[in-house]
Design a protein around this motif. Structure first.
Motif, PDB file in Angstrom:
ATOM      1  N   GLU A 123     -38.706  18.149 -28.734  1.00  0.00           N
ATOM      2  CA  GLU A 123     -37.429  19.035 -28.706  1.00  0.00           C
ATOM      3  C   GLU A 123     -36.995  19.466 -27.317  1.00  0.00           C
ATOM      4  OE1 GLU A 123     -36.801  21.875 -32.043  1.00  0.00           O
ATOM      5  OE2 GLU A 123     -37.566  20.118 -33.559  1.00  0.00           O
ATOM      6  N   GLY A 124     -38.123  19.148 -26.438  1.00  0.00           N
ATOM      7  CA  GLY A 124     -37.902  20.008 -25.193  1.00  0.00           C
ATOM      8  C   GLY A 124     -36.681  19.700 -24.415  1.00  0.00           C
ATOM      9  N   ASN A 125     -36.528  19.975 -23.105  1.00  0.00           N
ATOM     10  CA  ASN A 125     -35.421  19.587 -22.432  1.00  0.00           C
ATOM     11  C   ASN A 125     -36.276  19.334 -20.963  1.00  0.00           C
ATOM     12  OD1 ASN A 125     -33.043  19.405 -23.964  1.00  0.00           O
ATOM     13  ND2 ASN A 125     -32.795  21.513 -23.582  1.00  0.00           N
ATOM     14  N   PRO A 126     -36.058  18.338 -20.091  1.00  0.00           N
ATOM     15  CA  PRO A 126     -34.850  17.310 -20.705  1.00  0.00           C
ATOM     16  C   PRO A 126     -35.599  16.547 -21.750  1.00  0.00           C
ATOM     17  CG  PRO A 126     -36.069  16.904 -18.584  1.00  0.00           C
ATOM     18  CD  PRO A 126     -36.625  18.087 -18.962  1.00  0.00           C
ATOM     19  N   ALA A 127     -34.552  15.989 -22.518  1.00  0.00           N
ATOM     20  CA  ALA A 127     -35.027  15.043 -23.386  1.00  0.00           C
ATOM     21  C   ALA A 127     -35.770  13.931 -23.199  1.00  0.00           C
ATOM     22  CB  ALA A 127     -33.818  14.461 -24.417  1.00  0.00           C
ATOM     23  N   ARG A 128     -36.643  13.290 -24.112  1.00  0.00           N
ATOM     24  CA  ARG A 128     -37.525  12.386 -23.750  1.00  0.00           C
ATOM     25  C   ARG A 128     -37.288  11.094 -24.827  1.00  0.00           C
ATOM     26  NH1 ARG A 128     -40.851  12.131 -19.678  1.00  0.00           N
ATOM     27  NH2 ARG A 128     -41.181  14.089 -18.554  1.00  0.00           N
ATOM     28  N   TRP A 129     -37.005   9.948 -24.168  1.00  0.00           N
ATOM     29  CA  TRP A 129     -36.637   8.861 -25.067  1.00  0.00           C
ATOM     30  C   TRP A 129     -37.923   7.778 -25.130  1.00  0.00           C
ATOM     31  CZ3 TRP A 129     -32.321   9.692 -28.020  1.00  0.00           C
ATOM     32  CH2 TRP A 129     -31.527  10.937 -27.503  1.00  0.00           C
ATOM     33  N   MET A 130     -37.848   7.173 -26.437  1.00  0.00           N
ATOM     34  CA  MET A 130     -38.493   5.964 -26.384  1.00  0.00           C
ATOM     35  C   MET A 130     -37.913   5.036 -27.410  1.00  0.00           C
ATOM     36  SD  MET A 130     -42.136   6.930 -28.157  1.00  0.00           S
ATOM     37  CE  MET A 130     -42.848   5.374 -27.951  1.00  0.00           C
TER      38      MET A 130
END
Length: 134
Positions: A123-130
């Motif tokens: 839920e942190g910023n910047p968002a991390r995607w996979m």
């Protein structure tokens, strides 16, 4: 010929309205510097040099971003994805603004496809995607 004339007139009108809108924004800023102009301003993005705009642009950018995610060993931010897309495309001289423009397009795409193939990690910023695992 008539259609060409109408296009030319519309471009001139666009320039006039754009100039007037900038004046309105400047006056608002003079009266209230804390006012958020994001709600009324027109997006003035310049097209990047490497990828063309339009539906094919979005699909190609989506595919390129997914290709970078497929080879990633850990979740990535949209800026990291944009750098990966540019590197895969052979671009070495991208400015920070160009990278951010591409990252913004990737971010919108990822948010639209969240839960349907990609997922946000943490839920942190910047968002991390996979990529989403079935």
């Amino acid at each position: 010929m008539e259609l060409g004339g109408q296009i030319f007139e519309n471009r001139q009108r666009y320039d006039e309205l754009s100039h007037q809108m900038r004046h309105v924004e400047d006056v608002i800023k003079l009266l209230d510097p804390a006012y958020n102009l994001a709600r009324i301003t027109v997006k003035r993005r310049q097209p990047n040099k490497w990828f063309k705009r339009g539906t094919l642009y979005r699909r190609a950018l989506d595919r390129r971003a997914l290709d970078v995610l497929r080879t990633a060993t850990e979740p990535m931010t949209t800026t990291e994805l944009a750098n990966g897309v540019l590197a895969a495309h052979g671009v070495q001289d991208a400015s920070k603004d160009d990278v951010l423009s591409i990252a913004l397009g990737i971010q919108h795409s990822l948010k639209n496809h969240e839960g349907k193939g990609v997922e946000r990690i943490g839920e942190g910023n910047p968002a991390r995607w996979m990529l989403r695992t079935p």
